[in-house]
Write a protein that holds these residues in place. Structure first.
Motif, PDB file in Angstrom:
ATOM      1  N   LYS A  66       0.819  -1.212   0.000  1.00 30.64           N
ATOM      2  CA  LYS A  66       0.000   0.000   0.000  1.00 30.64           C
ATOM      3  C   LYS A  66       0.851   1.260   0.000  1.00 30.64           C
ATOM      4  N   MET A  67       2.080   1.120   0.426  1.00 25.60           N
ATOM      5  CA  MET A  67       2.972   2.278   0.506  1.00 25.60           C
ATOM      6  C   MET A  67       3.779   2.386  -0.776  1.00 25.60           C
ATOM      7  N   PRO A  68       3.680   3.519  -1.455  1.00 26.27           N
ATOM      8  CA  PRO A  68       4.517   3.655  -2.660  1.00 26.27           C
ATOM      9  C   PRO A  68       5.989   3.566  -2.274  1.00 26.27           C
ATOM     10  N   ASP A  69       6.735   2.752  -3.020  1.00 23.92           N
ATOM     11  CA  ASP A  69       8.152   2.552  -2.687  1.00 23.92           C
ATOM     12  C   ASP A  69       8.950   3.849  -2.760  1.00 23.92           C
ATOM     13  N   ASP A  70       8.652   4.681  -3.784  1.00 23.54           N
ATOM     14  CA  ASP A  70       9.448   5.908  -3.911  1.00 23.54           C
ATOM     15  C   ASP A  70       9.176   6.859  -2.754  1.00 23.54           C
ATOM     16  N   LEU A  71       7.922   6.872  -2.253  1.00 25.57           N
ATOM     17  CA  LEU A  71       7.596   7.730  -1.116  1.00 25.57           C
ATOM     18  C   LEU A  71       8.385   7.272   0.119  1.00 25.57           C
ATOM     19  N   MET A  72       8.420   5.966   0.338  1.00 26.04           N
ATOM     20  CA  MET A  72       9.113   5.452   1.515  1.00 26.04           C
ATOM     21  C   MET A  72      10.629   5.666   1.395  1.00 26.04           C
ATOM     22  N   GLU A  73      11.154   5.494   0.185  1.00 30.18           N
ATOM     23  CA  GLU A  73      12.603   5.704   0.015  1.00 30.18           C
ATOM     24  C   GLU A  73      12.957   7.176   0.185  1.00 30.18           C
ATOM     25  N   SER A  74      12.002   8.055  -0.135  1.00 33.50           N
ATOM     26  CA  SER A  74      12.270   9.483   0.041  1.00 33.50           C
ATOM     27  C   SER A  74      12.361   9.845   1.520  1.00 33.50           C
ATOM     28  N   LEU A  75      11.756   9.014   2.365  1.00 33.47           N
ATOM     29  CA  LEU A  75      11.776   9.297   3.809  1.00 33.47           C
ATOM     30  C   LEU A  75      13.108   8.947   4.458  1.00 33.47           C
ATOM     31  N   GLU A  76      13.911   8.157   3.780  1.00 34.70           N
ATOM     32  CA  GLU A  76      15.181   7.730   4.366  1.00 34.70           C
ATOM     33  C   GLU A  76      16.069   8.932   4.621  1.00 34.70           C
ATOM     34  N   PRO A  77      17.033   8.860   5.498  1.00 35.53           N
ATOM     35  CA  PRO A  77      17.379   7.667   6.267  1.00 35.53           C
ATOM     36  C   PRO A  77      16.662   7.607   7.617  1.00 35.53           C
ATOM     37  N   PHE A  78      16.441   6.396   8.086  1.00 33.06           N
ATOM     38  CA  PHE A  78      16.020   6.171   9.470  1.00 33.06           C
ATOM     39  C   PHE A  78      17.267   5.861  10.277  1.00 33.06           C
ATOM     40  N   ASP A  79      17.293   6.342  11.497  1.00 34.18           N
ATOM     41  CA  ASP A  79      18.464   6.118  12.335  1.00 34.18           C
ATOM     42  C   ASP A  79      18.254   4.839  13.137  1.00 34.18           C
ATOM     43  N   PHE A  80      18.950   3.802  12.728  1.00 33.20           N
ATOM     44  CA  PHE A  80      18.695   2.502  13.328  1.00 33.20           C
ATOM     45  C   PHE A  80      19.227   2.395  14.754  1.00 33.20           C
ATOM     46  N   SER A  81      20.077   3.334  15.158  1.00 31.97           N
ATOM     47  CA  SER A  81      20.608   3.235  16.516  1.00 31.97           C
ATOM     48  C   SER A  81      19.492   3.402  17.559  1.00 31.97           C
ATOM     49  N   GLN A  82      18.358   3.971  17.140  1.00 23.92           N
ATOM     50  CA  GLN A  82      17.255   4.124  18.084  1.00 23.92           C
ATOM     51  C   GLN A  82      16.282   2.941  18.038  1.00 23.92           C
ATOM     52  N   ALA A  83      16.608   1.947  17.252  1.00 23.40           N
ATOM     53  CA  ALA A  83      15.711   0.790  17.143  1.00 23.40           C
ATOM     54  C   ALA A  83      15.791  -0.051  18.405  1.00 23.40           C
ATOM     55  N   VAL A  84      14.673  -0.648  18.780  1.00 24.17           N
ATOM     56  CA  VAL A  84      14.649  -1.542  19.941  1.00 24.17           C
ATOM     57  C   VAL A  84      14.021  -2.865  19.523  1.00 24.17           C
ATOM     58  N   ASP A  85      14.223  -3.870  20.343  1.00 29.54           N
ATOM     59  CA  ASP A  85      13.565  -5.149  20.066  1.00 29.54           C
ATOM     60  C   ASP A  85      12.063  -4.953  20.127  1.00 29.54           C
ATOM     61  N   PHE A  86      11.382  -5.617  19.227  1.00 30.23           N
ATOM     62  CA  PHE A  86       9.946  -5.371  19.102  1.00 30.23           C
ATOM     63  C   PHE A  86       9.178  -5.770  20.370  1.00 30.23           C
ATOM     64  N   GLN A  87       8.299  -4.884  20.816  1.00 27.54           N
ATOM     65  CA  GLN A  87       7.340  -5.170  21.882  1.00 27.54           C
ATOM     66  C   GLN A  87       5.992  -4.637  21.417  1.00 27.54           C
ATOM     67  N   THR A  88       4.922  -5.381  21.680  1.00 27.98           N
ATOM     68  CA  THR A  88       3.600  -4.907  21.231  1.00 27.98           C
ATOM     69  C   THR A  88       3.223  -3.582  21.883  1.00 27.98           C
ATOM     70  N   ALA A  89       3.816  -3.293  23.025  1.00 29.89           N
ATOM     71  CA  ALA A  89       3.479  -2.069  23.745  1.00 29.89           C
ATOM     72  C   ALA A  89       3.725  -0.826  22.887  1.00 29.89           C
ATOM     73  N   TYR A  90       4.704  -0.898  22.008  1.00 22.60           N
ATOM     74  CA  TYR A  90       4.999   0.277  21.171  1.00 22.60           C
ATOM     75  C   TYR A  90       3.872   0.620  20.220  1.00 22.60           C
ATOM     76  N   LEU A  91       2.993  -0.347  19.973  1.00 21.66           N
ATOM     77  CA  LEU A  91       1.925  -0.105  19.008  1.00 21.66           C
ATOM     78  C   LEU A  91       0.797   0.732  19.596  1.00 21.66           C
ATOM     79  N   ALA A  92       0.746   0.871  20.897  1.00 23.13           N
ATOM     80  CA  ALA A  92      -0.374   1.557  21.540  1.00 23.13           C
ATOM     81  C   ALA A  92      -0.525   2.969  20.989  1.00 23.13           C
ATOM     82  N   GLY A  93      -1.729   3.268  20.515  1.00 27.61           N
ATOM     83  CA  GLY A  93      -1.989   4.605  20.019  1.00 27.61           C
ATOM     84  C   GLY A  93      -1.668   4.784  18.549  1.00 27.61           C
ATOM     85  N   TYR A  94      -1.003   3.822  17.963  1.00 25.21           N
ATOM     86  CA  TYR A  94      -0.650   3.947  16.537  1.00 25.21           C
ATOM     87  C   TYR A  94      -1.231   2.783  15.758  1.00 25.21           C
TER      88      TYR A  94
END
Lengths: 363, 280
Positions: free
Chosen positions: A217-245
């Motif tokens: 559903k997400m256009p690839d060019d739109l998502m690539e235009s959003l780069e870069p994401f800073d992966f140093s802020q990534a955490v192991d997945f927890q369902t709690a992060y989904l709250a509200g989003y």
């Protein structure tokens, strides 16, 4: 005399002959002369290349299985208009589709699919997203004025977008043909001497977490235009992060996404190798062999603020990197303003230049 | 008989009286009249209507008076067997053209038989009208002469002479590298508008590009590991070379530096003239 192996002329492709008179190999077709040693080295290169094939295989499989209790807290919604499926926790009630703005209906408990390995939590809230949107629209002179007033900014939604992240060490073997040009002259002639070189580069370069959008559903060019994401802020997945989003789940498989990652890695590998060939007038890539090792993919959710707006029958999608605040999205053009600007600048500059011409002639 | 002798004596006496004058300027000095014998416009070839001739004459008289330098022109159907240069010089000298004691002035001769024009300058006009300046005037009028717009050509000649004299009075006569500047015409207007159009297009294209910032990322440069590229083999191998030669353009030796100033020659009257001409 030992039997002479047949070599092909690197300049024209013709069969070479050894010329006893000059003790060199000379091409009977284009008269180019070679040292025997040079030809042996070139031949060795070609043989090595013939054995090498591109190998762009990924080894490890990403994601993991969901825990039963994690699934219980999540529900799935489906959009009846565009067919998009979104996930959110039980507390967050989704009402409209983030992709097309149409109502969504709950279709039941979450099921299936892989559990993400990582998540980058939202760093910027809805207020920041709105501010970024307005500042993005500012100073855009060709943006239709009414566009701002007709945009429903409140419907901006925070969505976790699924990404496949590809890691790989790349072993590459590149060959270039390069030239250097010398010029000199005597009293009668100008001389141009072009020296041809065969350039070999072999080495390794590593890539980490090259992202490919896993949502159709997400256009690839739109998502690539959003780069870069800073992966140093990534955490192991927890369902709690989904709250509200809202969260999307991947519907483009890792295998289908590989090609995109491969293409980008290949481009960057070629350009980084090319940048090591310096000091030549021209450089042409003659062959490249790229092999991946330690290929590894992981599955992550990245934060994106999404806004859809329909203006004069066309849908415009805007996205903001929920981590860095980078705002992207194509805006419509006010063609009336476009022509007004074009003609007034053309007229103004033209008149000014003509006036200067007169001034110059009269003074 | 006595009458005749008396007359001869009188002639001899007169000759003796005027001999010093003849000796001081032996080359027919007496043939150069003190004052101008002909008008500033002599249209022997009948190229102008009476009205044109009248207004042209008025214009030239006004210029000559104001600039203190005779600006004359003559059209002919025959050069009396002379070269056009000699014809122009002689016509100027023996008809007494020229302003003031130095006889400052110039004359344009247009010969319809050989279809040539010539401008002969004298005294101050030699300074004011350099070789390059005369070529410039010739360029401007020969087109009208060729197409038969004689009045047009002559009025242009008049106003150019006026400009040239004004410039010379400032101490900077028009010459090589300092010729009248061209006034921008329609072509220049179109060129200016063209440049404006390009400038406008650049600006609106930049404005429009601000509306679009969605584009695919073809590179993965951002995701390269910190160690970057580690090369294990790096070889630059010389293969062969090719040499081409092209003949150098021969220097013909002649320096093409453009000359400036006025070249002069001596006319049959012994006076110095400048000038230049061409065909139409």
């Amino acid at each position: 005399m030992a039997q002479l192996q047949e070599y092909k002329c690197p300049a024209c492709g013709g069969a070479l002959e050894f010329n006893a008179g000059i003790q060199k190999v000379k091409c009977p077709y284009c008269d180019t002369e070679y040292e025997m040693e040079t030809l042996e080295k070139l031949d060795e290169q070609l043989k090595q290349e013939a054995e090498q094939k591109d190998d762009l295989k990924w080894e490890n499989k990403p994601g993991s299985e969901w825990q039963e209790n994690e699934k219980e807290n999540m529900v799935m919604y489906s959009c009846e208009s565009c067919g998009g499926q979104i996930v959110c926790d039980r507390e967050t009630a989704a009402t409209t589709c983030p992709y097309c703005d149409n109502p969504v209906v709950m279709v039941g408990n979450f099921k299936g699919n892989l559990r993400p390995d990582y998540v980058i939590p939202f760093q910027l809230d809805k207020k920041a997203a709105k501010e970024k949107f307005w500042s993005y629209l500012k100073d855009k002179r060709l943006l239709p004025k009414v566009f701002k007033t007709e945009t429903h900014i409140d419907e901006i939604k925070g969505v976790y977008v699924p990404f496949w992240l590809f890691d790989a060490d790349v072993n590459a073997h590149m060959r270039y043909k390069a030239t250097r040009v010398e010029t000199w002259s005597d009293s009668d002639y100008n001389y141009t001497k072009t020296n041809y070189y065969s350039i070999i580069r072999r080495g390794t370069v590593g890539f980490e977490r090259v992202p490919v959008d896993g949502s159709s559903k997400m256009p690839d060019d739109l998502m690539e235009s959003l780069e870069p994401f800073d992966f140093s802020q990534a955490v192991d997945f927890q369902t709690a992060y989904l709250a509200g989003y809202l969260a999307d789940k991947y519907d483009v498989s890792e295998e289908q996404s590989e090609n995109r990652a491969n293409a980008r890695i290949r481009n960057s590998t070629e350009s980084v190798f090319r940048s090591t060939v310096n000091g030549y007038a021209t450089v042409t890539q003659e062959s490249s062999s790229i092999r991946f090792s330690n290929g590894n993919a992981s599955y992550a959710l990245f934060p994106v603020w999404l806004l859809n707006t329909t203006w004069r029958g066309t849908r415009y999608t805007f996205a903001m990197n929920g981590q860095t605040g980078k705002f992207v999205g194509n805006l419509p053009t006010d063609w009336g303003a476009y022509w007004r600007w074009l003609l007034s600048i053309a007229g103004g500059v033209g008149a000014a230049i003509y006036a200067v011409m007169w001034l110059w002639a009269l003074l | 008989m006595k009458k005749i002798r008396n007359s001869l004596t009188a002639v001899l006496f007169l000759l003796v009286c005027f001999l010093p004058v003849f000796l001081s300027d032996p080359a027919l000095a007496a043939a150069i009249p003190e004052s101008r014998q002909k008008p500033l416009v002599v249209d022997e070839a009948e190229l102008l209507t009476p009205q044109e001739e009248e207004s042209l004459l008025a214009r030239l008289e006004e210029i000559s008076e104001r600039q203190k330098c005779d600006v004359a022109l003559v059209t002919v159907n025959s050069l009396d067997g002379k070269t056009i240069r000699n014809f122009a010089d002689d016509f100027f000298d023996y008809n007494g053209y020229g302003w003031g004691s130095a006889d400052d002035g110039l004359i344009l001769v247009v010969d319809m038989k050989t279809r040539q024009w010539w401008i002969s300058t004298h005294a101050y006009a030699i300074t004011a009208f350099t070789d390059a300046g005369i070529d410039y005037i010739g360029d401007k009028i020969s087109g009208s002469l060729s197409s038969g717009n004689y009045a047009n050509a002559f009025f242009k000649y008049a106003s150019l002479c006026d400009d040239f004299l004004t410039e010379a009075r400032k101490g900077t006569p028009y010459d090589t590298g300092h010729l009248p500047k061209e006034k921008p015409g329609v072509l220049m207007l179109l060129l200016a508008l063209g440049i404006g159009g390009v400038a406008g297009l650049i600006v609106v294209t930049v404005m429009r590009s601000q509306l679009k910032n969605v584009k695919p990322q073809e590179s993965a440069q951002n995701y390269m590991t910190r160690e970057g590229l580690r090369l294990s083999e790096e070889r630059d191998l010389f293969m062969y070379s090719k040499t081409h030669r092209t003949a150098r353009p021969k220097d013909t030796g002649g320096s093409s530096s453009s000359s400036s100033g006025s070249s002069t020659h001596t006319s049959s009257s012994g006076r110095s003239h400048g000038g230049g001409g061409g065909r139409f």
